[in-house]
Design an enzyme around this catalytic site. Structure first.
Site, PDB file in Angstrom:
ATOM      1  N   HIS A  68    -102.956  39.365  60.999  1.00  0.00           N
ATOM      2  CA  HIS A  68    -104.413  39.245  61.098  1.00  0.00           C
ATOM      3  C   HIS A  68    -105.060  40.603  60.881  1.00  0.00           C
ATOM      4  N   ASP A 114    -120.891  50.028  32.273  1.00  0.00           N
ATOM      5  CA  ASP A 114    -119.763  49.430  32.994  1.00  0.00           C
ATOM      6  C   ASP A 114    -119.191  50.513  33.896  1.00  0.00           C
ATOM      7  N   TRP A 143    -100.878  46.104  63.462  1.00  0.00           N
ATOM      8  CA  TRP A 143    -101.310  46.636  62.168  1.00  0.00           C
ATOM      9  C   TRP A 143    -101.125  48.144  62.126  1.00  0.00           C
ATOM     10  N   SER A 175    -103.721  50.457  44.285  1.00  0.00           N
ATOM     11  CA  SER A 175    -104.945  49.764  43.902  1.00  0.00           C
ATOM     12  C   SER A 175    -106.175  50.492  44.430  1.00  0.00           C
ATOM     13  N   SER A 176    -106.143  50.849  45.708  1.00  0.00           N
ATOM     14  CA  SER A 176    -107.321  51.494  46.293  1.00  0.00           C
ATOM     15  C   SER A 176    -107.600  52.839  45.663  1.00  0.00           C
ATOM     16  N   HIS A 184    -108.114  56.809  60.966  1.00  0.00           N
ATOM     17  CA  HIS A 184    -109.496  56.957  61.372  1.00  0.00           C
ATOM     18  C   HIS A 184    -110.455  57.003  60.191  1.00  0.00           C
ATOM     19  N   GLU A 236    -110.059  55.607  57.563  1.00  0.00           N
ATOM     20  CA  GLU A 236    -110.044  54.220  57.107  1.00  0.00           C
ATOM     21  C   GLU A 236    -111.154  53.390  57.758  1.00  0.00           C
ATOM     22  N   TYR A 238    -113.987  54.350  58.690  1.00  0.00           N
ATOM     23  CA  TYR A 238    -115.275  54.664  58.052  1.00  0.00           C
ATOM     24  C   TYR A 238    -115.309  54.161  56.622  1.00  0.00           C
ATOM     25  N   SER A 294    -129.062  50.165  54.140  1.00  0.00           N
ATOM     26  CA  SER A 294    -130.097  51.085  53.666  1.00  0.00           C
ATOM     27  C   SER A 294    -130.811  50.567  52.423  1.00  0.00           C
ATOM     28  N   HIS A 338    -107.935  60.627  68.739  1.00  0.00           N
ATOM     29  CA  HIS A 338    -108.564  59.883  69.833  1.00  0.00           C
ATOM     30  C   HIS A 338    -107.912  58.505  70.021  1.00  0.00           C
ATOM     31  N   HIS A 339    -107.060  58.127  69.085  1.00  0.00           N
ATOM     32  CA  HIS A 339    -106.305  56.891  69.279  1.00  0.00           C
ATOM     33  C   HIS A 339    -105.040  57.145  70.084  1.00  0.00           C
ATOM     34  N   THR A 363    -124.242  59.466  63.086  1.00  0.00           N
ATOM     35  CA  THR A 363    -124.408  58.013  63.062  1.00  0.00           C
ATOM     36  C   THR A 363    -125.742  57.635  63.693  1.00  0.00           C
ATOM     37  N   LYS A 409    -128.520  57.902  61.330  1.00  0.00           N
ATOM     38  CA  LYS A 409    -128.659  56.752  60.448  1.00  0.00           C
ATOM     39  C   LYS A 409    -129.399  55.608  61.144  1.00  0.00           C
ATOM     40  N   ARG A 454    -103.968  44.516  75.296  1.00  0.00           N
ATOM     41  CA  ARG A 454    -104.027  43.799  74.027  1.00  0.00           C
ATOM     42  C   ARG A 454    -102.617  43.395  73.598  1.00  0.00           C
TER      43      ARG A 454
HETATM   44  C1  HEA Z   1    -112.404  43.341  59.618  1.00  0.00           C
HETATM   45  C2  HEA Z   1    -111.552  43.107  60.438  1.00  0.00           C
HETATM   46  C3  HEA Z   1    -111.438  41.966  61.389  1.00  0.00           C
HETATM   47  C4  HEA Z   1    -112.123  40.769  61.457  1.00  0.00           C
HETATM   48  C5  HEA Z   1    -113.208  40.264  60.574  1.00  0.00           C
HETATM   49  C6  HEA Z   1    -111.576  40.068  62.575  1.00  0.00           C
HETATM   50  C7  HEA Z   1    -111.990  38.778  62.965  1.00  0.00           C
HETATM   51  C8  HEA Z   1    -111.543  38.141  64.115  1.00  0.00           C
HETATM   52  N1  HEA Z   1    -110.613  38.621  65.013  1.00  0.00           N
HETATM   53 FE1  HEA Z   1    -109.547  40.336  64.824  1.00  0.00          FE
HETATM   54  N2  HEA Z   1    -108.505  42.077  64.636  1.00  0.00           N
HETATM   55  C9  HEA Z   1    -108.663  43.025  63.683  1.00  0.00           C
HETATM   56  C10 HEA Z   1    -109.607  43.015  62.679  1.00  0.00           C
HETATM   57  C11 HEA Z   1    -110.488  41.977  62.451  1.00  0.00           C
HETATM   58  N3  HEA Z   1    -110.592  40.826  63.168  1.00  0.00           N
HETATM   59  C12 HEA Z   1    -107.703  44.088  63.853  1.00  0.00           C
HETATM   60  C13 HEA Z   1    -107.564  45.327  63.001  1.00  0.00           C
HETATM   61  C14 HEA Z   1    -106.955  43.744  64.976  1.00  0.00           C
HETATM   62  C15 HEA Z   1    -105.822  44.533  65.625  1.00  0.00           C
HETATM   63  C16 HEA Z   1    -104.510  43.981  65.255  1.00  0.00           C
HETATM   64  C17 HEA Z   1    -103.437  44.604  66.036  1.00  0.00           C
HETATM   65  O1  HEA Z   1    -103.506  44.637  67.273  1.00  0.00           O
HETATM   66  O2  HEA Z   1    -102.501  45.109  65.410  1.00  0.00           O
HETATM   67  C18 HEA Z   1    -107.492  42.470  65.461  1.00  0.00           C
HETATM   68  C19 HEA Z   1    -107.016  41.804  66.585  1.00  0.00           C
HETATM   69  C20 HEA Z   1    -107.594  40.668  67.120  1.00  0.00           C
HETATM   70  C21 HEA Z   1    -107.292  40.120  68.404  1.00  0.00           C
HETATM   71  C22 HEA Z   1    -106.343  40.735  69.414  1.00  0.00           C
HETATM   72  C23 HEA Z   1    -104.996  40.227  69.228  1.00  0.00           C
HETATM   73  C24 HEA Z   1    -104.067  40.846  70.190  1.00  0.00           C
HETATM   74  O3  HEA Z   1    -104.306  41.958  70.650  1.00  0.00           O
HETATM   75  O4  HEA Z   1    -103.073  40.179  70.469  1.00  0.00           O
HETATM   76  C25 HEA Z   1    -108.039  38.997  68.556  1.00  0.00           C
HETATM   77  C26 HEA Z   1    -108.027  38.152  69.750  1.00  0.00           C
HETATM   78  O5  HEA Z   1    -108.866  37.415  70.001  1.00  0.00           O
HETATM   79  C27 HEA Z   1    -108.824  38.840  67.363  1.00  0.00           C
HETATM   80  C28 HEA Z   1    -109.714  37.809  67.129  1.00  0.00           C
HETATM   81  C29 HEA Z   1    -110.508  37.715  65.997  1.00  0.00           C
HETATM   82  C30 HEA Z   1    -111.389  36.592  65.746  1.00  0.00           C
HETATM   83  C31 HEA Z   1    -111.537  35.396  66.618  1.00  0.00           C
HETATM   84  C32 HEA Z   1    -111.997  36.862  64.552  1.00  0.00           C
HETATM   85  C33 HEA Z   1    -113.000  35.944  63.895  1.00  0.00           C
HETATM   86  O6  HEA Z   1    -114.111  36.682  63.557  1.00  0.00           O
HETATM   87  C34 HEA Z   1    -112.430  35.253  62.716  1.00  0.00           C
HETATM   88  C35 HEA Z   1    -113.397  34.251  62.160  1.00  0.00           C
HETATM   89  C36 HEA Z   1    -112.658  33.119  61.544  1.00  0.00           C
HETATM   90  C37 HEA Z   1    -112.574  32.886  60.247  1.00  0.00           C
HETATM   91  C38 HEA Z   1    -113.237  33.708  59.258  1.00  0.00           C
HETATM   92  C39 HEA Z   1    -111.712  31.782  59.746  1.00  0.00           C
HETATM   93  C40 HEA Z   1    -112.462  30.651  59.170  1.00  0.00           C
HETATM   94  C41 HEA Z   1    -111.503  29.650  58.650  1.00  0.00           C
HETATM   95  C42 HEA Z   1    -111.047  28.577  59.295  1.00  0.00           C
HETATM   96  C43 HEA Z   1    -111.500  28.193  60.627  1.00  0.00           C
HETATM   97  C44 HEA Z   1    -110.035  27.693  58.706  1.00  0.00           C
HETATM   98  C45 HEA Z   1    -109.645  28.075  57.362  1.00  0.00           C
HETATM   99  C46 HEA Z   1    -108.352  27.520  57.072  1.00  0.00           C
HETATM  100  C47 HEA Z   1    -107.513  27.931  56.112  1.00  0.00           C
HETATM  101  C48 HEA Z   1    -107.855  28.991  55.126  1.00  0.00           C
HETATM  102  C49 HEA Z   1    -106.165  27.338  56.027  1.00  0.00           C
HETATM  103  N4  HEA Z   1    -108.534  39.867  66.506  1.00  0.00           N
HETATM  104  C1  HEA Z   2    -115.601  50.075  61.110  1.00  0.00           C
HETATM  105  C2  HEA Z   2    -114.796  50.494  61.943  1.00  0.00           C
HETATM  106  C3  HEA Z   2    -115.028  51.446  63.083  1.00  0.00           C
HETATM  107  C4  HEA Z   2    -116.071  52.296  63.339  1.00  0.00           C
HETATM  108  C5  HEA Z   2    -117.315  52.543  62.533  1.00  0.00           C
HETATM  109  C6  HEA Z   2    -115.729  52.977  64.563  1.00  0.00           C
HETATM  110  C7  HEA Z   2    -116.553  53.937  65.148  1.00  0.00           C
HETATM  111  C8  HEA Z   2    -116.187  54.687  66.252  1.00  0.00           C
HETATM  112  N1  HEA Z   2    -115.040  54.549  67.005  1.00  0.00           N
HETATM  113 FE1  HEA Z   2    -113.611  53.147  66.725  1.00  0.00          FE
HETATM  114  N2  HEA Z   2    -112.053  51.947  66.290  1.00  0.00           N
HETATM  115  C9  HEA Z   2    -111.951  51.082  65.228  1.00  0.00           C
HETATM  116  C10 HEA Z   2    -112.891  50.896  64.239  1.00  0.00           C
HETATM  117  C11 HEA Z   2    -114.079  51.608  64.147  1.00  0.00           C
HETATM  118  N3  HEA Z   2    -114.531  52.537  65.042  1.00  0.00           N
HETATM  119  C12 HEA Z   2    -110.712  50.359  65.271  1.00  0.00           C
HETATM  120  C13 HEA Z   2    -110.239  49.327  64.255  1.00  0.00           C
HETATM  121  C14 HEA Z   2    -110.043  50.819  66.400  1.00  0.00           C
HETATM  122  C15 HEA Z   2    -108.711  50.345  66.969  1.00  0.00           C
HETATM  123  C16 HEA Z   2    -107.539  50.632  66.166  1.00  0.00           C
HETATM  124  C17 HEA Z   2    -106.321  50.057  66.828  1.00  0.00           C
HETATM  125  O1  HEA Z   2    -105.827  50.678  67.790  1.00  0.00           O
HETATM  126  O2  HEA Z   2    -105.876  48.975  66.421  1.00  0.00           O
HETATM  127  C18 HEA Z   2    -110.908  51.816  67.012  1.00  0.00           C
HETATM  128  C19 HEA Z   2    -110.562  52.522  68.146  1.00  0.00           C
HETATM  129  C20 HEA Z   2    -111.283  53.600  68.632  1.00  0.00           C
HETATM  130  C21 HEA Z   2    -110.799  54.503  69.630  1.00  0.00           C
HETATM  131  C22 HEA Z   2    -109.417  54.470  70.281  1.00  0.00           C
HETATM  132  C23 HEA Z   2    -109.446  53.640  71.489  1.00  0.00           C
HETATM  133  C24 HEA Z   2    -108.117  53.476  72.083  1.00  0.00           C
HETATM  134  O3  HEA Z   2    -107.214  52.927  71.432  1.00  0.00           O
HETATM  135  O4  HEA Z   2    -107.968  53.900  73.229  1.00  0.00           O
HETATM  136  C25 HEA Z   2    -111.804  55.420  69.863  1.00  0.00           C
HETATM  137  C26 HEA Z   2    -111.727  56.537  70.825  1.00  0.00           C
HETATM  138  O5  HEA Z   2    -112.355  57.493  70.722  1.00  0.00           O
HETATM  139  C27 HEA Z   2    -112.900  55.068  68.978  1.00  0.00           C
HETATM  140  C28 HEA Z   2    -114.103  55.755  68.897  1.00  0.00           C
HETATM  141  C29 HEA Z   2    -115.077  55.504  67.946  1.00  0.00           C
HETATM  142  C30 HEA Z   2    -116.311  56.284  67.863  1.00  0.00           C
HETATM  143  C31 HEA Z   2    -116.741  57.398  68.762  1.00  0.00           C
HETATM  144  C32 HEA Z   2    -116.992  55.776  66.794  1.00  0.00           C
HETATM  145  C33 HEA Z   2    -118.319  56.274  66.268  1.00  0.00           C
HETATM  146  O6  HEA Z   2    -118.283  56.405  64.882  1.00  0.00           O
HETATM  147  C34 HEA Z   2    -119.467  55.402  66.676  1.00  0.00           C
HETATM  148  C35 HEA Z   2    -120.779  56.079  66.412  1.00  0.00           C
HETATM  149  C36 HEA Z   2    -121.953  55.188  66.610  1.00  0.00           C
HETATM  150  C37 HEA Z   2    -122.798  55.206  67.665  1.00  0.00           C
HETATM  151  C38 HEA Z   2    -122.579  56.093  68.817  1.00  0.00           C
HETATM  152  C39 HEA Z   2    -123.970  54.269  67.741  1.00  0.00           C
HETATM  153  C40 HEA Z   2    -125.252  54.760  67.110  1.00  0.00           C
HETATM  154  C41 HEA Z   2    -125.733  56.055  67.620  1.00  0.00           C
HETATM  155  C42 HEA Z   2    -126.904  56.256  68.267  1.00  0.00           C
HETATM  156  C43 HEA Z   2    -127.862  55.157  68.515  1.00  0.00           C
HETATM  157  C44 HEA Z   2    -127.225  57.642  68.647  1.00  0.00           C
HETATM  158  C45 HEA Z   2    -127.274  57.945  70.082  1.00  0.00           C
HETATM  159  C46 HEA Z   2    -125.940  57.789  70.733  1.00  0.00           C
HETATM  160  C47 HEA Z   2    -125.366  58.683  71.560  1.00  0.00           C
HETATM  161  C48 HEA Z   2    -125.920  60.010  71.866  1.00  0.00           C
HETATM  162  C49 HEA Z   2    -124.083  58.302  72.259  1.00  0.00           C
HETATM  163  N4  HEA Z   2    -112.555  53.961  68.255  1.00  0.00           N
HETATM  164 CU   LIG Z   3    -110.739  56.241  65.206  1.00  0.00          CU
END
Ligand code: HEA
Ligand code: HEA
Ligand SMILES: [Cu+2]
Ligand code: CUA
Lengths: 299, 384, 517
Positions: free
Chosen positions: C67, C96, C132, C160-161, C244, C246, C248, C259, C293-294, C319, C322, C441
């Site tokens: 997932h 293009d 993942w 690809s990317s 990280h 990634e 962004y 925007s 920070h992870h 951020t 923005k 988790r």
């Molecule tokens: C962009 C990224 C993205 C998006 C969109 C989502 C979408 C969703 N995610 Fe996920 N998620 C991740 C990125 C994302 N996730 C990542 C990175 C992890 C961490 C993995 C890890 O721990 O390693 C995670 C982990 C994660 C967990 C934790 C699992 C765990 O720790 O064990 C859960 C639990 O509830 C969850 C739930 C969901 C749900 C309910 C949605 C919903 O929004 C989904 C909405 C549903 C649909 C879009 C499906 C619609 C289709 C159908 C209903 C049927 C179709 C049928 C066929 C095609 C056959 N996600």
């Molecule tokens: C699109 C993806 C995305 C984005 C944009 C961000 C944005 C940020 N993330 Fe997140 N992050 C993830 C995707 C993302 N993250 C994922 C996938 C994981 C889990 C990975 C895994 O373990 O599987 C993760 C996990 C993760 C962790 C690790 C947690 C843990 O495992 O213990 C941390 C810790 O610092 C963190 C921090 C942040 C911070 C500080 C930002 C900042 O960029 C956010 C900045 C934005 C704001 C703060 C809001 C707007 C600001 C204002 C309105 C201004 C005023 C605010 C203040 C003065 C506070 N993220």
């Molecule tokens: Cu990060």
């Protein structure tokens, strides 16, 4: 649109349909699928010795070669028939530049691994920092020293010296950069003979470098007990020099192809992107070697 | 229009409801403050950040919702034309910086405190392995494994089990027992993959990494039982690897230590006696099944058929061919490095080892009829 | 020039047209989104109640892993590339993409890469089951045989990317119409250039780390093994150096979309264009120095923890700039709330909530309590689903008339919006609470004390899944029988693609560069 702008504007060539990309995608898939099977089969880890991975791999490889030939042939033909504007040329150049940047980052990952292992992990395993207990409880025998000729687990090896073959190889690569520059200048000045001779010399230097490196590996495996399995020293040594060697191979093939194209008279002083790309690539490989020489061999 | 307005109002209420429920509502919506000095401070810091974030959210979303309300086309048909203002941009860059600095100060202080494991009163080596913990008291010379109380086989985890047991998944056979008001240093490591040792109410979470020792500490003022879980994905039964800490007043702890040490002596004696005896097939099979289901079935399955990377023992050459008996004993006693198959010599007595090996050679149609005696295990161990 | 184009299957297989390739990327990403979403449905079904109901713990781990991987690499990233392909050439007045054949190659590698990844589900030992983030040694020594195919699949996605990113960057630097100076480019283009830069810098690092995994698994190296002088934590450092940036990569293009859309429906110029550009660049640069920070719990030296904590918190500043700029754009505008605008506004709000929990996570001493609990899951779904996915959804509604020449049904769009909006919060908000209550988790079963939150989340998730199927229906219905769109359906829209091109945009556009005022 007024004819005026039409005239000032060089048309950007957008190629017609091409089947090469999808051929390449299939090739890559077979390469990966076959390669995965092949690796599992040769290392026997999962007991699937019977699988035919290498055949799929070979087919994939052949398709990739076919694809590259075909694709580049198309580009060469288009370039020779004057379809490319100077803007197109810039696209290629910038593309190549960013591609090399990505290669730099690939090496950076391995250099990063090397630095981290040397500068941080090794002292930690030896009990420095707040890791006294790691040493006391888990690796009491381990004495940190680089090159790590004895790992915490007890594997021993010998280190590769810097001033035998590696120093010669450094000289070879530096020379090759210089000969390539001469060739490039000759190209710009329209001096075909010098261009051809020096391109060929550069490619030859590349071949010599590779031969020496193969010999070095042979020595390491056969006489020094230095292998991929010799702990982190062996791992970083072979992965870094190995990937570098792979790049030298690609660069050498690149130069050989360029020599052929030079002989055919493909390049003009004002239009020779491919040649220049090859040269950039070669210089990049050269610079990587300098880093290797310093951080893998000397320090 | 009216519908739209209602929808927006609904959205606003919904969102603020969600937000505020996070903050106001009952304790189980929030982090628990825990019982140690550091856990309480971490909780306080958590509350500070929650409030600061809520405050910023209120301002930002407030302005935005006002604008959505007041500056929609029906109310404000001609848009303004301004498109930048250096003054406000400087202000809204500076204010967040100040807020963040204000948050950093207490965070730095607390972090340094939490990471300072120096001058402990006692030390416990905590070793994670798939899927159990091992505790070794450095000073008291006590060590034991701590397993989930319910054997880790799928059949044992049903909705009813969860409903009938307040501590479902959070109970172990041997708890980590600690004295109150003592600075305990934990030395964490692992045998196979990375695990992470977490007890929320002590605010201790640290990874247990194979080949390295991580240090952390706690000092618990109030006796009680504190439960946590492994928090680093460590394979199939990662979710079934709880941590239970029982904190006792110093005097009771001392008694416990004495009791444990006596038990250890007694157990060694019993094991030696058991090993000296000759066992018959039925006894070995009975004990063997017990051990197998408790310790082996989570990987090799109750029916011996294995699953995924865990090989089947039913019909396995090692378990049916007489000339592979030695390999069989070897792998169970010493494990196989670099695989999940761990050494069981430290976890089982010689009698148990003999029993489980005998069981594997005779269960599920592996009818070799061969018996392995505890004495043979002893001899094997001595011979190595 | 006649607007002819090849037909049949060859049109798609052999194409060099950025619009075709853009469409293929978008459809591909949507299919992946459904597959990844279906896996999320399995996760949520299993977690609906305590107890092991439907799947084995091992299969559960496979679902979590796949997932995450599919959503990140298969759904979000390709959707952003799809938008880039469609929009960048039109927005900068180019005929293009700069390297059209390579563009096609970038795309076609993906279906094969994901076939390889999905095949692993049927392999002996099952699919990857180590999350993942595939931490060593769980993924090296202890990984199932399919891990090798996963590794090679990642290599393919990386190739690809990287090629896709090179294409974007070169197109933008080299193909702008005369007069289209850098500081006149639409923000979507800017955010994508910066994203492309991030991709080129970090995808090779990912390739490097999976290569080390492969050699550790099969060729005896010991990068991640202490006995050989390596360190499992080295894996994490390299992975997160990629990981990280990634995140962004996944959000910056969505920032660009917001925007574009917010000014269009506020009928007012984007506030603080220049500061938007600088903020995006700062976010990208900062993203290189915050990775650990992870890893606050891995036992880094305190100085390291302090550095990464402070650097991470700093990202909130650009951020914030923005977010404030978007609000200021709305301020005193003349807003209407068509579907794209609704999604854009929801994006701003919900992303910001996700950002706030990000700042909480950044505070190391408290992160010890949050780390690897559902609080983190809540955080990243807030930035990813209502962030990245809502961003794409908004973009699809906004540009659909440009792409197809048809107008979607506004009423259905609004239903889709409210339905998703409620469902997304219902799914992911309770996860904050279960995390704070202490639920780790990646577990298939849990104690009763987490039951209510999980039940809510599961109900929300099923509703959310249905809403996405509804979205699919809306798009198909628009393409097949939507009302014909006007050439400029949004009166506030600006940019070359709206001002100089009809709806639908012809197959070939800007063969001669447009005039840019
Ligand atoms: C962009 C990224 C993205 C998006 C969109 C989502 C979408 C969703 N995610 Fe996920 N998620 C991740 C990125 C994302 N996730 C990542 C990175 C992890 C961490 C993995 C890890 O721990 O390693 C995670 C982990 C994660 C967990 C934790 C699992 C765990 O720790 O064990 C859960 C639990 O509830 C969850 C739930 C969901 C749900 C309910 C949605 C919903 O929004 C989904 C909405 C549903 C649909 C879009 C499906 C619609 C289709 C159908 C209903 C049927 C179709 C049928 C066929 C095609 C056959 N996600
Ligand atoms: C699109 C993806 C995305 C984005 C944009 C961000 C944005 C940020 N993330 Fe997140 N992050 C993830 C995707 C993302 N993250 C994922 C996938 C994981 C889990 C990975 C895994 O373990 O599987 C993760 C996990 C993760 C962790 C690790 C947690 C843990 O495992 O213990 C941390 C810790 O610092 C963190 C921090 C942040 C911070 C500080 C930002 C900042 O960029 C956010 C900045 C934005 C704001 C703060 C809001 C707007 C600001 C204002 C309105 C201004 C005023 C605010 C203040 C003065 C506070 N993220
Ligand atoms: Cu990060
Ligand atoms: Cu041990 Cu998770």
């Amino acid at each position: 649109m007024s004819t005026e702008t039409e005239e000032k504007y060089e048309r950007y060539y957008v190629p017609e349909q091409s089947h090469w990309p999808i051929v390449g995608a299939i090739g890559l898939f077979l390469l990966a699928f076959g390669g995965g099977n092949f690796i599992q089969q040769t290392t026997g880890k999962y007991g699937n010795e019977g699988s035919m991975g290498w055949i799929i791999f070979a087919i994939g490889f052949a398709i990739m070669v076919y694809m590259m030939f075909g694709w580049w042939k198309d580009t060469v033909r288009e370039s020779m028939s004057g379809l490319y504007s100077s803007q197109m040329d810039r696209s290629f150049r910038q593309g190549m530049m960013w591609f090399i940047s990505s290669e730099v980052m690939f090496f950076a990952a391995f250099f990063g691994g090397l630095f981290y292992a040397r500068v941080l992990v090794m002292p930690w395993l030896g009990g420095e920092g707040n890791n006294a207990m790691t040493h006391a409880l888990l690796w009491p025998e381990f004495i940190p020293a680089w090159p790590m000729t004895e790992t915490p687990g007890g594997t021993t090896t010998t280190a590769m010296g810097a001033f035998g073959l590696p120093a010669i190889n450094t000289a070879i690569l530096l020379t090759s950069s210089w000969t390539l520059t001469i060739a490039h200048h000759a190209l710009i000045q329209g001096n075909r003979n010098t261009l051809l001779n020096y391109t060929v010399i550069t490619a030859l230097l590349g071949v010599i470098f590779l031969c020496l490196q193969v010999y070095e590996y042979y020595e390491a495996y056969e006489h020094m007990g230095l292998t991929l399995g010799s702990g982190i020293y062996g791992s970083t040594f072979f992965m870094l020099t190995g990937f570098h060697g792979l790049h030298v191979t690609v660069g050498t093939i690149f130069l050989i192809v360029m020599s052929i194209r030079v002989a055919k008279g493909h390049f003009k002083p004002e239009n020779h992107f491919a040649y220049e790309a090859g040269a950039w690539y070669w210089h990049f490989v050269d610079v990587v070697w300098l880093f290797l020489f310093i951080f893998v061999y000397i320090l | 229009m009216a519908i739209r307005r209602k929808l927006f109002a609904g959205l606003a209420v919904f969102l603020s409801g969600l937000l505020s429920s996070a903050v106001y509502a009952a304790a189980d919506l929030n982090m628990r403050p825990g019982v140690t000095e550091t856990s309480v401070e971490a909780f306080e810091l958590h509350m500070i950040v929650v409030w600061v974030m809520t405050g910023i959210a209120a301002v930002v979303f407030g302005v935005m919702f006002y604008s959505i309300f007041a500056h929609r086309k029906s109310k404000n048909p001609t848009p303004a034309t301004f498109s930048h203002s250096t003054t406000v941009e400087v202000i809204w860059t500076a204010i967040p910086v100040l807020i963040l600095i204000a948050l950093t100060v207490p965070a730095v202080k607390l972090l340094i405190k939490m990471e300072d494991a120096s001058n402990p009163d006692m030390s416990v080596v905590v070793t994670g392995s798939q899927w159990k913990w091992h505790y070794k008291y450095m000073e008291q010379d006590i060590e034991f494994f701590s397993n989930l109380k319910t054997p880790q086989v799928r059949e044992n985890f049903k909705l009813e089990d969860a409903q009938n047991n307040e501590n479902y998944l959070l109970e172990v056979d041997n708890e980590l027992v600690l004295p109150a008001n003592t600075k305990v240093r934990f030395l964490l490591t692992a045998d196979d993959v990375i695990h992470s040792w977490w007890v929320p109410e002590l605010a201790v979470k640290k990874d247990a990494i194979p080949g390295f020792i991580n240090e952390t500490w706690t000092s618990v003022p109030t006796p009680g039982i504190y439960r946590g879980q492994c928090t680093e994905l460590c394979g199939e039964w990662h979710g079934f690897m709880p941590v239970v800490v029982r904190v006792l007043p110093q005097a009771e702890f001392d008694q416990w230590v004495v009791k444990k040490q006596e038990e250890k002596v007694a157990a060694e004696k019993a094991a030696a006696e058991a090993a000296a005896r000759s066992w018959d097939m039925d006894k070995l099979m009975a004990l063997g099944k017990e051990v197998y289901d408790a310790k082996c079935a989570l990987c090799h399955q109750v029916n011996g058929e294995g699953a995924g990377t865990f090989p089947a023992l039913k019909g396995s050459e090692m378990a049916i061919k007489a000339d592979r008996m030695k390999d069989h004993i070897e792998i169970v006693v010493h494990g196989k490095a670099g695989t999940a198959m761990q050494a069981f010599s430290g976890q089982l007595t010689d009698a148990e080892l003999a029993a489980v090996i005998t069981y594997e050679r005779n269960a599920w149609g592996n009818n070799t009829g061969e018996i392995v005696q505890p004495a043979e295990i002893q001899a094997f161990k001595a011979g190595n | 020039m006649a607007d002819h184009h090849p037909t049949g299957i060859k049109r798609w297989l052999f194409t060099t047209n950025h619009k075709d390739i853009g469409s293929m990327y978008l459809w591909f990403s949507f299919i992946m989104f459904l597959i990844g979403g279906a896996m999320a449905m399995v996760i949520r079904a299993e977690l609906y109640q305590p107890g092991l109901q439907f799947v084995d713990p091992n299969f559960f781990n496979q679902m979590t892993t796949m997932h995450g991987l599919i959503m990140v690499f298969g759904a979000v990233m390709p959707s952003m590339v799809g938008l880039a392909n469609w929009l960048i050439p039109m927005q900068i007045g180019a005929p293009d993409m700069a390297l059209p054949r390579m563009n096609n190659w970038s795309f076609w590698i993906l279906p094969f890469a994901f076939t390889l990844l999905l095949l692993s589900l049927f392999m002996e030992g099952g699919a990857p089951n180590f999350g993942w983030t595939f931490y060593a040694p769980l993924s090296t020594t202890y990984g199932p045989p399919s891990t090798d195919f996963f590794i090679l699949g990642v290599h393919m996605m990386g190739i690809s990317s990287i090629m896709g990113a090179i294409n974007v960057i070169v197109t933008v630097f080299n193909m702008r119409a005369p007069g289209m100076t850098l500081m006149k480019m639409p923000l979507f283009v800017w955010t994508w250039v910066i994203t492309a830069f991030l991709l080129i810098m970090v995808m090779p690092v990912l390739a490097g780390v999976v290569t080390m995994m492969l050699t550790d698994r099969h060729f005896g190296t010991s990068f991640f093994d202490a006995a050989g002088g390596g360190d499992p934590v080295l894996f994490q450092h390299i992975f997160w150096f990629f990981g990280h940036p990634e995140v962004y990569i996944m959000i910056l293009p969505a920032f660009g979309v917001a925007s574009e859309i917010i000014p269009a429906f506020a009928r007012k110029k984007l506030f603080g264009y220049a500061s938007m550009v600088y903020a995006t660049a700062s976010i990208a640069l900062l993203s290189f120095i915050v990775w650990a920070h992870h890893m606050f719990t891995v036992g880094m030296p305190v100085a390291g923890e302090l550095f990464f904590m402070i650097a991470t918190m700093l990202i909130a500043v650009p951020t914030g700039v923005k977010v404030f700029n978007w609000v200021a754009t709305m301020w005193k505008g003349s807003m209407t709330f068509e579907t794209p605008m609704l999604f854009a506004i929801a994006f701003v709000i919900l992303f910001t909530i996700g950002g706030f929990s990000g700042v909480m996570l950044a505070m190391a001493p408290v992160d010890f309590q949050y780390h690897d609990t559902y609080f983190v899951v809540a955080h990243f779904h807030y930035v990813l689903f209502p962030g990245a996915i809502f961003g794409t959804t908004a973009a699809v509604y906004y540009w659909l008339p440009k792409w197809t020449g048809k107008m979607y049904n506004e009423k259905m769009g609004k239903i889709h919006f409210w339905w998703s909006m409620i469902a997304v919060n219902l799914t992911f908000f309770p996860m904050h609470f279960s995390g704070l209550a202490g639920m780790p988790r990646r577990i298939p079963d849990y104690n009763m004390m987490f039951a209510e939150f999980n039940q809510l989340a599961s109900i929300g998730a099923f509703a959310l899944g249905l809403s996405q199927l509804f979205f699919l229906y809306i798009v198909i219905q628009t393409i097949r029988s939507g009302k014909k769109s006007e050439d400029k359906p949004w009166d506030g829209a600006t940019g070359l693609e709206w001002e100089q091109l009809p709806c639908p945009a012809p197959y070939h556009t800007f063969d001669t560069p447009p005039k840019v005022k």
